[in-house]
Design a protein around this motif. Structure first.
Motif, short mmCIF file in Angstrom:
data_model
loop_
_atom_site.label_atom_id
_atom_site.label_comp_id
_atom_site.label_asym_id
_atom_site.label_seq_id
_atom_site.Cartn_x
_atom_site.Cartn_y
_atom_site.Cartn_z
N PRO A 21 0.97 -1.30 0.05
CA PRO A 21 0.08 0.03 -0.08
C PRO A 21 0.75 1.43 -0.05
O PRO A 21 1.85 1.46 0.56
CB PRO A 21 -0.73 0.04 1.33
CG PRO A 21 0.06 -1.02 2.13
CD PRO A 21 0.75 -2.04 1.32
N ARG A 22 0.36 2.13 -0.66
CA ARG A 22 1.19 3.51 -0.85
C ARG A 22 0.43 4.69 0.01
O ARG A 22 -0.94 4.51 0.18
CB ARG A 22 1.19 4.09 -2.07
CG ARG A 22 2.02 3.04 -3.05
CD ARG A 22 1.81 3.17 -4.52
NE ARG A 22 2.42 4.49 -5.06
CZ ARG A 22 3.70 4.44 -5.44
NH1 ARG A 22 4.49 3.33 -5.29
NH2 ARG A 22 4.53 5.62 -5.62
N TRP A 23 1.37 5.43 0.55
CA TRP A 23 0.62 6.76 1.09
C TRP A 23 -0.29 7.58 0.19
O TRP A 23 -1.47 8.19 0.67
CB TRP A 23 1.91 7.87 1.49
CG TRP A 23 2.68 7.15 2.66
CD1 TRP A 23 3.96 6.77 2.32
CD2 TRP A 23 2.38 7.10 3.89
NE1 TRP A 23 4.59 6.43 3.61
CE2 TRP A 23 3.50 6.41 4.44
CE3 TRP A 23 1.08 7.40 4.73
CZ2 TRP A 23 3.51 6.36 6.03
CZ3 TRP A 23 1.14 6.98 6.11
CH2 TRP A 23 2.50 6.59 6.57
N TYR A 24 -0.02 7.73 -1.13
CA TYR A 24 -1.04 8.35 -1.92
C TYR A 24 -2.47 7.63 -1.82
O TYR A 24 -3.46 8.36 -1.65
CB TYR A 24 -0.78 8.41 -3.27
CG TYR A 24 -1.50 9.13 -4.22
CD1 TYR A 24 -1.34 10.49 -4.50
CD2 TYR A 24 -2.67 8.27 -4.73
CE1 TYR A 24 -2.12 10.91 -5.40
CE2 TYR A 24 -3.29 8.96 -5.85
CZ TYR A 24 -3.31 10.38 -6.03
OH TYR A 24 -3.97 11.17 -6.78
N GLY A 25 -2.57 6.33 -1.96
CA GLY A 25 -3.81 5.75 -1.95
C GLY A 25 -4.51 5.73 -0.51
O GLY A 25 -5.83 5.99 -0.48
N LEU A 26 -3.55 5.75 0.34
CA LEU A 26 -4.29 5.96 2.13
C LEU A 26 -4.85 7.25 2.19
O LEU A 26 -5.99 7.65 2.50
CB LEU A 26 -3.11 5.76 3.15
CG LEU A 26 -3.44 6.01 4.40
CD1 LEU A 26 -4.55 4.89 4.91
CD2 LEU A 26 -2.25 5.80 5.15
N GLY A 136 -9.17 17.01 -1.89
CA GLY A 136 -8.26 17.76 -2.95
C GLY A 136 -6.88 17.90 -2.01
O GLY A 136 -5.89 17.99 -2.47
N SER A 137 -7.19 18.42 -0.75
CA SER A 137 -6.07 18.79 0.37
C SER A 137 -5.12 17.15 0.48
O SER A 137 -4.18 17.33 0.51
CB SER A 137 -6.64 19.35 1.69
OG SER A 137 -5.60 19.58 2.39
N PHE A 138 -6.04 16.20 0.97
CA PHE A 138 -5.41 15.06 1.27
C PHE A 138 -4.59 14.48 -0.15
O PHE A 138 -3.59 13.95 -0.19
CB PHE A 138 -6.50 13.84 1.57
CG PHE A 138 -6.98 13.93 3.04
CD1 PHE A 138 -6.92 15.31 3.68
CD2 PHE A 138 -7.44 12.99 3.82
CE1 PHE A 138 -7.35 15.59 5.07
CE2 PHE A 138 -7.75 13.18 4.92
CZ PHE A 138 -7.81 14.26 5.59
N ILE A 139 -5.38 14.69 -1.49
CA ILE A 139 -4.60 13.99 -2.59
C ILE A 139 -3.22 14.98 -2.84
O ILE A 139 -2.43 14.22 -3.05
CB ILE A 139 -5.61 14.41 -3.69
CG1 ILE A 139 -6.65 13.27 -3.53
CG2 ILE A 139 -4.97 13.97 -5.07
CD1 ILE A 139 -7.93 13.38 -4.60
N ARG A 140 -3.19 16.23 -2.58
CA ARG A 140 -2.07 16.93 -2.61
C ARG A 140 -1.10 16.37 -1.83
O ARG A 140 0.23 16.51 -2.00
CB ARG A 140 -2.03 18.44 -2.50
CG ARG A 140 -2.94 19.23 -3.56
CD ARG A 140 -1.78 19.05 -5.05
NE ARG A 140 -2.32 19.49 -6.22
CZ ARG A 140 -2.83 18.85 -7.33
NH1 ARG A 140 -2.78 17.36 -6.99
NH2 ARG A 140 -3.02 19.26 -8.30
N LEU A 141 -1.60 15.99 -0.42
CA LEU A 141 -0.43 15.58 0.20
C LEU A 141 -0.03 14.23 -0.05
O LEU A 141 1.20 13.83 0.00
CB LEU A 141 -0.75 15.49 1.72
CG LEU A 141 -1.35 16.67 2.73
CD1 LEU A 141 -1.78 16.05 3.88
CD2 LEU A 141 0.09 17.31 2.80
#
Length: 267
Positions: A21-26, A136-141
């Motif tokens: 699992p990747r941070w992006y997906g989480l 969107g904020s989470f996705i940019r992280l």
């Protein structure tokens, strides 16, 4: 140089055999999960059937992923995918464009709203505006953890060296955008909490379009170009800025229209 931040985080959280699992997906999933609970609060407050939320979530996921993928293909790399059509479905390799989601999500919401007279299209877009800004904020992280969407070189105390890319200190544009979208979420959710059902129809989604894509135009000036053809765009604009202009215009129109309509007739 000692003030600059060196970023060398593994985008994969852990590896256990084929599981990686990747941070992006989480972060992507976390945005949708929190958004689900925010929308449950909305449906409870306004007496809408909570059983519809599971279906709504599926429509949103489909609209986001399909729209963002097609947006990336059409806006940034049409030639590559024309020559490699099998790569179109390889979303696990990256390649999602938020402007594609701008088309995919409203299209999915329109399909969802058909036959649900108690959940009009613009009414639902208004209620989704704050959760989408938070996502969107989470996705940019997530982009930060992937060391992608790089900023231009910078000589600033908060400049970041993305060691997985190079040794150049850069603007952390992912952080700039993430903070901006979070503040927009706070504003939109605060307005909804204050007005609830009396929120003028179209105001929240209008503010979303205006503010989210307005700051996108701003922060694009600090980004490395994502496509070589951007050099030929008018006024030195990036593709992201060019695609954001219509969204800002639509947002301003929606805000103007909502403020001219009495709240009592906008329900």
């Amino acid at each position: 140089m000692f003030l600059q931040i060196h970023w060398n985080v593994d985008p994969t959280i852990f590896r256990l055999g084929p599981l990686a699992p990747r941070w992006y997906g989480l972060l992507f999933a976390s945005g949708f999960l929190i958004g689900f609970y925010l929308m449950r609060h909305v449906f409870q407050r306004e007496g809408r059937p909570e059983t519809d939320l599971d279906v709504l979530l599926l429509y949103l996921l489909g609209g986001t992923i399909i729209g963002a993928r097609l947006g990336h293909i059409l806006f940034y790399a049409p030639g590559y995918y024309l020559m490699n059509p099998l790569e179109i479905i390889a979303i696990w390799e990256g390649g999602l464009a938020s402007h594609g989601g701008l088309i995919g999500v409203p299209a999915a919401i329109w399909l969802y709203c058909r036959g649900r007279e108690e959940q009009p299209f613009v009414w639902l877009l208004d209620r989704l505006a704050a959760p989408v800004a938070l996502t969107g904020s989470f996705i940019r992280l997530g982009n930060l953890f992937n060391s992608e969407i790089l900023g231009l070189p910078a000589d600033l105390p908060w400049a970041v060296v993305f060691e997985r890319i190079d040794q150049t200190a850069r603007h952390p544009v992912q952080v700039y955008e993430s903070i901006s979208y979070f503040l927009i979420f706070v504003l939109l959710w605060g307005l909804y909490r204050r007005w609830g059902e009396d929120t003028p129809r179209g105001l929240l989604i209008g503010l979303f379009f205006t503010l989210v894509f307005g700051v996108r135009i701003l922060w694009e000036t600090f980004k490395v170009g994502q496509a070589h053809f951007e050099l030929a765009l008018p006024l030195g604009m990036s593709m992201g800025q060019l695609l954001s202009l219509p969204a800002v215009a639509v947002g301003l129109w929606l805000v103007w229209r909502s403020l001219r309509t009495p709240a009592a007739t906008a329900k």
